[in-house]
Scaffold this active site. Structure first.
Site, mmCIF file in Angstrom:
data_model
loop_
_atom_site.group_PDB
_atom_site.id
_atom_site.type_symbol
_atom_site.label_atom_id
_atom_site.label_comp_id
_atom_site.label_asym_id
_atom_site.label_seq_id
_atom_site.Cartn_x
_atom_site.Cartn_y
_atom_site.Cartn_z
ATOM 1 N N ASN B 391 0.773 -1.336 -0.031
ATOM 2 C CA ASN B 391 -0.048 0.109 -0.021
ATOM 3 C C ASN B 391 0.998 1.169 0.039
ATOM 4 O O ASN B 391 1.077 1.994 -1.031
ATOM 5 C CB ASN B 391 -0.904 0.018 1.137
ATOM 6 C CG ASN B 391 -1.923 1.244 1.107
ATOM 7 O OD1 ASN B 391 -1.970 2.083 0.549
ATOM 8 N ND2 ASN B 391 -3.006 1.054 2.015
ATOM 9 N N ASP B 392 1.278 1.571 0.969
ATOM 10 C CA ASP B 392 2.373 2.666 1.294
ATOM 11 C C ASP B 392 3.284 2.694 0.181
ATOM 12 O O ASP B 392 3.659 4.028 -0.159
ATOM 13 C CB ASP B 392 2.729 2.966 2.743
ATOM 14 C CG ASP B 392 1.815 3.059 3.988
ATOM 15 O OD1 ASP B 392 0.525 3.432 3.329
ATOM 16 O OD2 ASP B 392 1.755 2.636 4.861
ATOM 17 N N VAL B 393 3.957 1.789 -0.067
ATOM 18 C CA VAL B 393 5.098 1.727 -1.004
ATOM 19 C C VAL B 393 5.042 1.937 -2.424
ATOM 20 O O VAL B 393 5.630 2.128 -3.215
ATOM 21 C CB VAL B 393 5.919 0.440 -0.642
ATOM 22 C CG1 VAL B 393 6.395 0.459 0.542
ATOM 23 C CG2 VAL B 393 5.254 -0.642 -1.257
ATOM 24 N N VAL B 394 3.612 1.833 -2.888
ATOM 25 C CA VAL B 394 3.319 1.959 -4.074
ATOM 26 C C VAL B 394 2.300 3.419 -4.246
ATOM 27 O O VAL B 394 1.720 3.790 -5.232
ATOM 28 C CB VAL B 394 2.444 1.127 -4.898
ATOM 29 C CG1 VAL B 394 3.502 0.097 -5.043
ATOM 30 C CG2 VAL B 394 1.341 0.652 -4.014
#
Lengths: 97, 463
Positions: B391-394
């Site tokens: 989630n956060d890493v994309v």
């Protein structure tokens, strides 16, 4: 003088550690952690002397416990690292089916 | 005297083996050999230490080694690859605890032979306290990290007002105990108090840190377990402990730094700010468009027509144990003539390199795993980006939304691919509770459900 000597060793080893670890690719960061964790179990060597001294009961008890915990660290750390590294395969070696 | 020389010479050999072992960890081809060499270094160090004439009783040593080896071997064999972060945290803690006890035992021995004419040297006292402090906080900090990682306790950060002040006071109290004890080593109460406070400090230090920040914390605890061993080495005057401990200390520190950079945050920010409870950013939040759900059957048509696919795994893949299903899909796609690669974000998962190990377990060749910097420049060329439990890493908000808490964090630009598939349980926001505009982009299709099941459905669609 011994203090200076030990500190010298300490500082140089830290620099050496930085040089060595900077070259480890991110693919291997988990095995690196568990493997270096096993190395930190070196404290086992220090624990042996206390556990085997047998002339000071508190030191013997603490030493024996330290031996047990450090051995978990050493044996578990190296075995689990080996288990992980055995799984890393290149494409040619049958990674592709 | 001669045994001492032999012992120390073997220690030198052992240090050389550790260094070579770490050097060989620089490439996946040689890493396994490196680990064996490092283990050999440890083995000879332990064996030669047993020759020490000061060791007269072997039964306790044997007891400790047998017990430890049993527990360690069973743990190493039984642990699932998804459980690796917990195990490493636990091992870190044991290392810290062992160093604490080595320091304490050294002190007990020194006190037993000291008298008024030859008191315990100040240097020993000081280094013993350092090993007790660092070893103790590494122990309880790691236990708490273990609890959070294995979800025995909530992974949410726990914060209260004045947390930093209280932690600072505890640290000061430990130092005060050290000073009081050094002034009067006959009063052991200060020593006990220092040990207790060091243990409390470890808990307090990990409490405010959330699950998503665990990669940083484990790396830092890894470093501390090394430093604790080095401190114990100072306390008992053993060079090998100092060398090996500081190598580990440096290694953990480098990893800590890499993890912090990958999150665009300083170590201070990670340790003290409790990222997971950041209040929802007020002001002009991203315009939330429509979410486009898609079924596995429809996704199949797009995947079937694709020429290149990039798979972006995250913690969700680990939770769903979906790595084998991912590999199955990869094999089918490749059989279809599709180029498949993986894009791995440095902080995907709960520890450094977490995704790589899981995919290696599923037999994904490591040369298909690309780092963020390798894959980002060519993301536009991929027909499909398949985001699995990340989630956060994309999150494109890191590039586009200045008010986002993760603005500035380097991310994998999944949204630049022609089509983005996001495998996700539901629309609940990610661990950090930050909105992700990726889900609302025009080229994004959501595959709602359990990652493993969804991948299974995709694979079935190809049959």
């Amino acid at each position: 003088m011994e203090i200076i000597f030990l500190t010298f060793v300490f500082v140089l080893s830290i620099f050496l550690g930085f040089e060595l670890i900077n070259k480890v690719p991110s693919t291997l960061h988990t095995p690196l952690m568990s493997g270096s964790n096993a190395i930190s179990g070196i404290t086992l060597v220090g624990a042996l002397a206390s556990a085997g001294s047998a002339n000071q009961s508190l030191a013997t008890i603490l030493g024996t416990l330290a031996v047990a915990f450090a051995t978990i660290n050493v044996v578990g750390g190296y075995l689990v690292t080996d288990r992980m590294l055995a799984m890393f395969k290149k494409k040619k070696q049958g990674g592709e089916s | 005297m001669s045994t001492e020389i032999i012992i120390n010479l073997v220690y030198v050999a052992s240090a050389v083996l550790f260094i070579f072992g770490l050097k060989l960890l620089g490439s996946p081809d040689t890493a396994r050999r490196g680990n064996l060499i490092s283990a050999a270094g440890m083995f000879i160090a332990v064996v030669v230490t047993l020759l020490d004439q000061k060791i007269i009783a072997y039964e306790y040593i044997a007891l400790g080694i047998v017990l430890g080896a049993l527990v360690g071997a069973v743990a190493a064999r039984k642990v699932a690859m998804t459980g690796m972060p917990e195990l490493v945290a636990l091992f870190n803690g044991f290392g810290g605890l062992a160093s604490l006890m080595v320091g304490w035992a050294a002190l007990a021995m020194a006190l037993s032979i000291a008298d008024t004419t030859a008191p315990v040297p100040l240097f020993t006292l000081v280094t013993v306290f350092v090993s007790i402090l660092i070893g103790g906080l590494t122990f309880t900090g790691s236990l708490l990290a273990y609890g959070k990682l294995s979800e025995r306790i909530s992974g949410r950060p726990f914060m209260y007002d004045g947390q930093r002040i209280i932690n600072g006071l505890i640290l000061l109290a430990v130092l005060a105990c050290a000073v009081l004890f050094i002034l009067d080593p006959t009063n052991q109460n200060w020593l006990y108090l220092a040990v207790a406070l060091a243990l409390v400090l470890g808990v307090m230090f990990v409490l405010p840190i959330g699950g998503a920040d665990m990669p940083v914390v484990i790396a830092l605890l890894n470093s501390l377990s090394g430093v604790a061993a080095a401190a114990a080495g100072f306390a008992i005057g053993n060079i090998l402990l100092i060398v090996a401990g500081s190598l580990v200390g440096a290694s953990g520190l480098i990893l800590t730094n890499i993890m912090c950079k990958a999150m665009n945050r300083s170590l201070r920010n990670v340790l003290f700010s409790g990222f997971g409870v950041v209040k929802k950013v007020s002001g002009p939040v991203v315009e939330q468009g429509e979410v486009n759900p898609i079924t596995a059957d429809d996704a199949y048509y797009i995947l079937e027509a694709a020429a290149s696919v990039v798979i972006i795994p995250g913690y969700g893949m680990a939770v769903a144990q979906a790595q084998h299903a991912v590999k199955e899909l990869q094999t089918i796609l490749e059989g279809n003539g599709v180029e498949v690669v993986y894009a791995i974000h440095p902080v995907a998962g709960r520890m450094p390199g977490h995704m790589n190990v899981l995919l290696a377990e599923a037999d994904v060749p490591y040369d298909l795993l690309l780092e963020m910097d390798q894959v980002n420049p060519r993301l536009e060329t991929f027909d499909v980006a398949l985001v699995i439990g990340a989630n956060d890493v994309v999150n494109p908000a890191a590039r586009e939304v200045e008010s986002s808490p993760i603005y500035g964090m380097p991310v994998i630009n999944a949204d630049k691919a022609r089509t983005v598939f996001v495998l996700k349980r539901s629309m609940a926001s990610g661990f950090a509770g930050i909105d992700n505009p990726l889900f609302f982009k025009e080229n994004t299709r959501m595959l709602f459900g359990d990652a493993k099941e969804m991948l299974g459905n995709l694979v079935k669609a190809f049959d």
